[in-house]
Design an enzyme around this catalytic site. Structure first.
Site: not given
Length: 244
Positions: A17, A15
Site C-alpha cells: 500500500d 510493502d
C-alpha cells in the site's frame, strides 16, 4: 541516508500500500467516509500511526483516538463495505510512467519485473488481510504472481505483532528457501511504521515516504530515502542494473 557506503543485498521484500499500488489514498477516503458519520476528520498524524499495522490494530487506534462509539468488528465491517466499492480500481504507483517494449510500465512494476527477470528472490509483507488484498490486486494479479511468497500480516499466524514490530519481515525472510540473513534482505517501505519494522529486523530499508512525512524523524533508520521508486538504482545495493 545514513552512509554513502550501502550494503550489498541478495533478496528483496516489498510493502504494497502506497508503494506498489496507490491504495493509501483510497484508505484515506474510506476512513474519512466512516468518520463523516461522526463529524470527525482524518488527519495525517492519525494516518501515520495506522500505516502498515494489522487491520485490527489500525482499527483500534482510530476508534480510541477518535473516541468512536464502535467496536473493532463494527468498524472493520464498515471498512469492508467501502473497500469492496473502491479497491478493485486501484492503480499502480508511481503515477508517472515510462515506455518499455512499447508498453506503458510504472516505476514499481518496472522494478519488480526487473528483479524477477534477474532472478533476485522477491516477496511481499503487507498489513492487509486476504479479503482486502485480493480486492486491491484484482487488476494486477499477473504482476503479484512474480513474488515468491506473500505475507499477510493481519492473518498470518506467524506474525504475532504488526509493524512497527519486525515480525512480518522476519517471517518473509525465513520463507525464502535459502534463508538469507537479515542484513542481506532489502526492504522497500512507504510507512514510518514499516521503516521502524525493517530497522528492528536488522534489514536495510529504502523509504519512499508520503510527502507529508517528517523525513528527519527516520533519517537514522532508513538506509536511503527516495521521492519515488523510479529513482532507485539497483546496483547501489549490489543488485543487477537495469538493461540500458
Amino acid at each position: 541516508m545514513k552512509s554513502t557506503r550501502l550494503p550489498k543485498v541478495t533478496h528483496v521484500i516489498f510493502d504494497v500500500d502506497g508503494l506498489i499500488i496507490d491504495s493509501e489514498r483510497l484508505y484515506t477516503e474510506v476512513t474519512q467516509r466512516i468518520l463523516d458519520e461522526f463529524g470527525k476528520t482524518f488527519t495525517w498524524e492519525m494516518k501515520s500511526k495506522q500505516m502498515g499495522r494489522k487491520e485490527t490494530e489500525s482499527a483500534k487506534i482510530i476508534i480510541d483516538e477518535m473516541q468512536l462509539p464502535l467496536t473493532v468488528g463494527e468498524y472493520l465491517k464498515r471498512m469492508r463495505v467501502q473497500k469492496e466499492e473502491l479497491f478493485p480500481s486501484v492503480p499502480l504507483l508511481p503515477v508517472t510512467n515510462t515506455i518499455l517494449n512499447s508498453k506503458v510500465i510504472y516505476g514499481a512494476e518496472k522494478l519488480i519485473r526487473h528483479l524477477h527477470k534477474s532472478k533476485v528472490p522477491i516477496a511481499v509483507a503487507t498489513g492487509s488481510d486476504s479479503h482486502g488484498f485480493e480486492l486491491k490486486i484484482s487488476r494486477h494479479r499477473e504482476l503479484f504472481q512474480l513474488f515468491q511468497h506473500i505475507v499477510l500480516n493481519s492473518e498470518d499466524p506467524e506474525v504475532r505483532h504488526g509493524k512497527p514490530a519486525p515480525d512480518c519481515f522476519l517471517v518473509a525472510a525465513k520463507r525464502f528457501p535459502d534463508h538469507p540473513s537479515p542484513e542481506r534482505v532489502l526492504v522497500f517501505e512507504d510507512a514510518p511504521n514499516g521503516v521502524e519494522a525493517a530497522h528492528a529486523a536488522g534489514m536495510p530499508c529504502v523509504w519512499v515516504p508520503d510527502p507529508r512525512a517528517d523525513k528527519d524523524s527516520l533519517a537514522n533508520k532508513a538506509t536511503v530515502i527516495l521521492d519515488s521508486l523510479e529513482k532507485f538504482v539497483p546496483e547501489d545495493f549490489g543488485l543487477p542494473p537495469y538493461d540500458s
